[in-house]
Design a protein around this motif. Structure first.
Motif, PDB file in Angstrom:
ATOM      1  N   GLY A 175       0.783  -1.225   0.000  1.00  0.00           N
ATOM      2  CA  GLY A 175       0.000   0.000   0.000  1.00  0.00           C
ATOM      3  C   GLY A 175       0.816   1.278   0.000  1.00  0.00           C
ATOM      4  N   TRP A 176       0.058   2.386   0.021  1.00  0.00           N
ATOM      5  CA  TRP A 176       0.635   3.726  -0.035  1.00  0.00           C
ATOM      6  C   TRP A 176      -0.076   4.605   0.989  1.00  0.00           C
ATOM      7  CZ3 TRP A 176       4.545   4.183  -3.614  1.00  0.00           C
ATOM      8  CH2 TRP A 176       4.597   3.214  -4.614  1.00  0.00           C
ATOM      9  N   ASP A 177       0.578   5.665   1.388  1.00  0.00           N
ATOM     10  CA  ASP A 177      -0.091   6.632   2.251  1.00  0.00           C
ATOM     11  C   ASP A 177      -1.192   7.344   1.466  1.00  0.00           C
ATOM     12  OD1 ASP A 177       1.361   6.314   4.685  1.00  0.00           O
ATOM     13  OD2 ASP A 177       3.067   7.340   3.755  1.00  0.00           O
ATOM     14  N   ASP A 178      -2.254   7.695   2.173  1.00  0.00           N
ATOM     15  CA  ASP A 178      -3.385   8.394   1.557  1.00  0.00           C
ATOM     16  C   ASP A 178      -3.114   9.895   1.619  1.00  0.00           C
ATOM     17  OD1 ASP A 178      -5.761   9.549   0.798  1.00  0.00           O
ATOM     18  OD2 ASP A 178      -7.025   8.193   1.967  1.00  0.00           O
ATOM     19  N   TYR A 179      -2.669  10.465   0.506  1.00  0.00           N
ATOM     20  CA  TYR A 179      -2.332  11.883   0.480  1.00  0.00           C
ATOM     21  C   TYR A 179      -3.568  12.762   0.647  1.00  0.00           C
ATOM     22  CZ  TYR A 179       2.338  10.674  -1.301  1.00  0.00           C
ATOM     23  OH  TYR A 179       3.611  10.185  -1.463  1.00  0.00           O
ATOM     24  N   GLN A 180      -4.720  12.229   0.330  1.00  0.00           N
ATOM     25  CA  GLN A 180      -5.933  13.043   0.467  1.00  0.00           C
ATOM     26  C   GLN A 180      -6.276  13.274   1.936  1.00  0.00           C
ATOM     27  OE1 GLN A 180      -9.256  11.622  -1.810  1.00  0.00           O
ATOM     28  NE2 GLN A 180     -10.599  13.297  -1.204  1.00  0.00           N
ATOM     29  N   THR A 181      -6.159  12.245   2.755  1.00  0.00           N
ATOM     30  CA  THR A 181      -6.477  12.388   4.181  1.00  0.00           C
ATOM     31  C   THR A 181      -5.264  12.826   4.998  1.00  0.00           C
ATOM     32  OG1 THR A 181      -6.037  10.037   4.575  1.00  0.00           O
ATOM     33  CG2 THR A 181      -8.303  10.665   4.037  1.00  0.00           C
ATOM     34  N   SER A 182      -4.052  12.560   4.489  1.00  0.00           N
ATOM     35  CA  SER A 182      -2.831  12.933   5.225  1.00  0.00           C
ATOM     36  C   SER A 182      -1.871  13.649   4.287  1.00  0.00           C
ATOM     37  CB  SER A 182      -2.166  11.685   5.820  1.00  0.00           C
ATOM     38  OG  SER A 182      -3.036  10.979   6.660  1.00  0.00           O
ATOM     39  N   PRO A 183      -2.215  14.852   3.851  1.00  0.00           N
ATOM     40  CA  PRO A 183      -1.390  15.539   2.840  1.00  0.00           C
ATOM     41  C   PRO A 183       0.002  15.921   3.330  1.00  0.00           C
ATOM     42  CG  PRO A 183      -3.076  17.015   3.684  1.00  0.00           C
ATOM     43  CD  PRO A 183      -3.395  15.659   4.229  1.00  0.00           C
ATOM     44  N   GLU A 184       0.203  15.995   4.642  1.00  0.00           N
ATOM     45  CA  GLU A 184       1.497  16.429   5.153  1.00  0.00           C
ATOM     46  C   GLU A 184       2.365  15.271   5.634  1.00  0.00           C
ATOM     47  OE1 GLU A 184       1.637  19.809   7.619  1.00  0.00           O
ATOM     48  OE2 GLU A 184       0.000  20.835   6.623  1.00  0.00           O
ATOM     49  N   VAL A 185       1.982  14.028   5.334  1.00  0.00           N
ATOM     50  CA  VAL A 185       2.761  12.888   5.802  1.00  0.00           C
ATOM     51  C   VAL A 185       4.212  13.008   5.324  1.00  0.00           C
ATOM     52  CG1 VAL A 185       2.061  11.454   3.817  1.00  0.00           C
ATOM     53  CG2 VAL A 185       2.863  10.366   5.933  1.00  0.00           C
ATOM     54  N   SER A 186       5.156  12.761   6.246  1.00  0.00           N
ATOM     55  CA  SER A 186       6.571  12.934   5.918  1.00  0.00           C
ATOM     56  C   SER A 186       7.449  11.817   6.475  1.00  0.00           C
ATOM     57  CB  SER A 186       7.078  14.279   6.453  1.00  0.00           C
ATOM     58  OG  SER A 186       6.924  14.352   7.861  1.00  0.00           O
ATOM     59  N   GLU A 187       6.842  10.802   7.072  1.00  0.00           N
ATOM     60  CA  GLU A 187       7.583   9.662   7.589  1.00  0.00           C
ATOM     61  C   GLU A 187       7.129   8.403   6.868  1.00  0.00           C
ATOM     62  OE1 GLU A 187      10.064   9.604   9.640  1.00  0.00           O
ATOM     63  OE2 GLU A 187      10.006  11.685  10.337  1.00  0.00           O
ATOM     64  N   PHE A 188       8.075   7.656   6.331  1.00  0.00           N
ATOM     65  CA  PHE A 188       7.755   6.385   5.697  1.00  0.00           C
ATOM     66  C   PHE A 188       7.282   5.369   6.738  1.00  0.00           C
ATOM     67  CE2 PHE A 188      11.052   7.727   2.490  1.00  0.00           C
ATOM     68  CZ  PHE A 188      10.183   7.795   1.403  1.00  0.00           C
ATOM     69  N   THR A 189       6.350   4.530   6.341  1.00  0.00           N
ATOM     70  CA  THR A 189       5.989   3.364   7.133  1.00  0.00           C
ATOM     71  C   THR A 189       6.830   2.196   6.628  1.00  0.00           C
ATOM     72  OG1 THR A 189       3.721   4.141   7.456  1.00  0.00           O
ATOM     73  CG2 THR A 189       4.129   1.787   7.797  1.00  0.00           C
ATOM     74  N   LEU A 190       7.885   1.873   7.349  1.00  0.00           N
ATOM     75  CA  LEU A 190       8.808   0.801   6.961  1.00  0.00           C
ATOM     76  C   LEU A 190       8.598  -0.345   7.934  1.00  0.00           C
ATOM     77  CD1 LEU A 190      11.968   2.973   6.184  1.00  0.00           C
ATOM     78  CD2 LEU A 190      10.087   2.331   4.659  1.00  0.00           C
ATOM     79  N   ASP A 191       7.651  -1.213   7.628  1.00  0.00           N
ATOM     80  CA  ASP A 191       7.168  -2.189   8.592  1.00  0.00           C
ATOM     81  C   ASP A 191       7.668  -3.602   8.358  1.00  0.00           C
ATOM     82  OD1 ASP A 191       5.791  -2.746   6.272  1.00  0.00           O
ATOM     83  OD2 ASP A 191       3.820  -2.141   7.032  1.00  0.00           O
ATOM     84  N   THR A 192       8.544  -3.793   7.370  1.00  0.00           N
ATOM     85  CA  THR A 192       8.950  -5.147   7.008  1.00  0.00           C
ATOM     86  C   THR A 192      10.466  -5.210   6.815  1.00  0.00           C
ATOM     87  OG1 THR A 192       6.847  -5.454   5.866  1.00  0.00           O
ATOM     88  CG2 THR A 192       8.610  -7.026   5.362  1.00  0.00           C
ATOM     89  N   PRO A 193      11.146  -6.144   7.483  1.00  0.00           N
ATOM     90  CA  PRO A 193      12.589  -6.287   7.258  1.00  0.00           C
ATOM     91  C   PRO A 193      12.866  -6.928   5.904  1.00  0.00           C
ATOM     92  CG  PRO A 193      11.830  -7.994   8.751  1.00  0.00           C
ATOM     93  CD  PRO A 193      10.656  -7.092   8.497  1.00  0.00           C
ATOM     94  N   GLY A 194      14.016  -6.622   5.337  1.00  0.00           N
ATOM     95  CA  GLY A 194      14.387  -7.230   4.063  1.00  0.00           C
ATOM     96  C   GLY A 194      15.661  -6.638   3.512  1.00  0.00           C
ATOM     97  N   ARG A 195      16.552  -7.509   3.055  1.00  0.00           N
ATOM     98  CA  ARG A 195      17.820  -7.077   2.473  1.00  0.00           C
ATOM     99  C   ARG A 195      17.798  -7.335   0.965  1.00  0.00           C
ATOM    100  NH1 ARG A 195      22.192  -9.269   3.326  1.00  0.00           N
ATOM    101  NH2 ARG A 195      23.541  -7.472   3.731  1.00  0.00           N
ATOM    102  N   TRP A 196      18.860  -6.929   0.300  1.00  0.00           N
ATOM    103  CA  TRP A 196      19.011  -7.251  -1.096  1.00  0.00           C
ATOM    104  C   TRP A 196      19.193  -8.762  -1.257  1.00  0.00           C
ATOM    105  CZ3 TRP A 196      23.073  -3.066  -2.936  1.00  0.00           C
ATOM    106  CH2 TRP A 196      22.520  -1.791  -2.734  1.00  0.00           C
ATOM    107  N   THR A 197      18.883  -9.272  -2.456  1.00  0.00           N
ATOM    108  CA  THR A 197      18.897 -10.707  -2.698  1.00  0.00           C
ATOM    109  C   THR A 197      19.640 -11.000  -3.997  1.00  0.00           C
ATOM    110  OG1 THR A 197      16.678 -10.861  -1.699  1.00  0.00           O
ATOM    111  CG2 THR A 197      17.460 -12.760  -2.958  1.00  0.00           C
ATOM    112  N   ARG A 198      20.628 -11.865  -3.932  1.00  0.00           N
ATOM    113  CA  ARG A 198      21.289 -12.277  -5.178  1.00  0.00           C
ATOM    114  C   ARG A 198      20.506 -13.438  -5.785  1.00  0.00           C
ATOM    115  NH1 ARG A 198      27.649 -13.847  -6.586  1.00  0.00           N
ATOM    116  NH2 ARG A 198      27.217 -14.122  -8.833  1.00  0.00           N
ATOM    117  N   LEU A 199      20.100 -13.304  -7.042  1.00  0.00           N
ATOM    118  CA  LEU A 199      19.247 -14.297  -7.671  1.00  0.00           C
ATOM    119  C   LEU A 199      20.009 -15.347  -8.469  1.00  0.00           C
ATOM    120  CD1 LEU A 199      16.314 -12.106  -9.093  1.00  0.00           C
ATOM    121  CD2 LEU A 199      16.477 -13.251  -6.869  1.00  0.00           C
ATOM    122  N   ASP A 200      21.177 -15.005  -8.969  1.00  0.00           N
ATOM    123  CA  ASP A 200      21.859 -15.885  -9.925  1.00  0.00           C
ATOM    124  C   ASP A 200      22.812 -16.866  -9.273  1.00  0.00           C
ATOM    125  OD1 ASP A 200      23.434 -13.420  -9.386  1.00  0.00           O
ATOM    126  OD2 ASP A 200      24.930 -14.476 -10.601  1.00  0.00           O
ATOM    127  N   GLY A 201      22.946 -16.836  -7.962  1.00  0.00           N
ATOM    128  CA  GLY A 201      23.870 -17.741  -7.284  1.00  0.00           C
ATOM    129  C   GLY A 201      24.214 -17.218  -5.917  1.00  0.00           C
TER     130      GLY A 201
END
Length: 346
Positions: A175-201
């Motif tokens: 999802g995305w922040d609702d700019y219509q109801t929260s036009p001044e939002v300035s903090e990301f919602t980063l709720d999930t851990p995750g690193r980069w992933t090598r796919l080829d080996g």
């Protein structure tokens, strides 16, 4: 071809805002004003164009959008151009732009992602002017997490500058922040851990090359045309090879797989020393995941393929300068991208 870097922005400089693709509807005008104020608070004067508004798929007819973009890019008083966001069909501008005039003009920073890849990637490939694949204007009020920068940071840098970004190893799951109801939002919602992933080996990756790339769904339409000739760009501007990055906005895995196969056949990955793939929320298709789609299309390139890089439609955003020299490091405990606005890092 020599890559040219626009002059760094300084307080008092003018920033042009226009919508080469989709405009901003009435319900989101307040967010637009918040974003404009964010740029003004850095000390810049914001010049808002006429091609900005409406709820249709484009902000204005193609000829009018092309004229306004050309005017801003060739006006020596405007030092950067940024759209409110992307859209769907900026491709209709490409044959209407005066590419000789763009080559002759003083370089101007052009910023954006999503459908703006349709503009900024050919701009770098055809004129040699560096562009920024980074946050659009509507995303600009967000504060960058530690380790990342915003486009406003990058456009102040001198040619020759080197900077390194490291991901926070957290992202937004859905999802995305609702700019219509929260036009001044300035903090990301980063709720999930995750690193980069090598796919080829397995194993560490350290690769360098000239950075170039963008959104799969838009760039796949340019391969095989004069506006997406990556092999020619590699020959002209990147004897050291390329770091090609791609990211999927929302198309399902089967569609992305076909898009990437077509791009590979058209030479889009010619000269790549590694491929960086942005993290995506786009769905799989049956048994095919987005990772599997990338590996199916690009696994045979014989170069490292690193996925879940923070350079796509999933917050946060790691801006990438098209035309910069890049150095990517991928290890078990270190992910980073270093960019130099010139040759290789010292």
């Amino acid at each position: 071809m020599r890559i040219r870097y626009p002059a760094p922005l300084r307080p008092g400089d003018r920033v042009g805002v226009t919508a080469p693709s989709s405009g901003v509807g009435e319900q989101l005008r307040e967010r637009l004003q918040v974003a404009i104020r964010t740029v003004e608070e850095r000390g810049y004067e914001v010049v808002v164009g006429e091609c900005m508004y409406g709820s249709a798929h484009v902000s204005a007819p193609a000829a009018k959008r092309a004229r306004e973009l050309m005017k801003m890019l060739t006006d020596p008083g405007i030092r950067a151009v940024v759209p409110p966001w992307g859209g769907e069909t900026a491709i209709d501008l490409l044959p209407l732009l005066d590419w000789d005039a763009l080559r002759a003009a003083d370089p101007t920073w052009v910023v954006g992602f999503s459908d703006m890849s349709t503009i900024i990637t050919p701009l770098t490939m055809l004129t040699g002017v560096a562009t920024v694949h980074g946050n659009n204007l509507m995303d600009t009020p967000y504060r960058a997490p530690e380790g990342l920068l915003t486009w406003l940071d990058i456009v102040t840098m001198e040619p020759g500058a080197t900077f390194t970004q490291t991901p926070p190893n957290r992202h937004r799951a859905r999802g995305w922040d609702d700019y219509q109801t929260s036009p001044e939002v300035s903090e990301f919602t980063l709720d999930t851990p995750g690193r980069w992933t090598r796919l080829d080996g397995d194993g560490d990756v350290r690769a360098e090359g000239r950075l170039i790339g963008g959104c799969v769904e838009t760039l796949c339409n340019l391969t095989g045309t004069p506006y997406g000739d990556m092999a020619a760009f590699a020959r002209a501007a990147a004897p050291e090879g390329l770091l090609v990055y791609v990211e999927a906005a929302g198309h399902d895995a089967a569609t992305i797989c076909g898009n990437l196969h077509g791009m590979r056949l058209a030479g889009f990955f010619t000269g790549a020393n590694a491929v960086l793939v942005g993290r995506t929320q786009a769905p799989g298709t049956g048994s095919l995941t987005q990772h599997e789609a990338v590996l199916d299309a690009l696994g045979g390139l014989g170069v490292p393929v690193i996925a879940d890089v923070d350079c796509g439609h999933v917050p946060p955003y790691l801006p990438i300068v098209n035309g910069a020299h890049g150095r990517v490091v991928y290890t078990a405990n270190r992910n980073e991208l270093t960019q130099t606005l010139g040759g290789a890092p010292r």
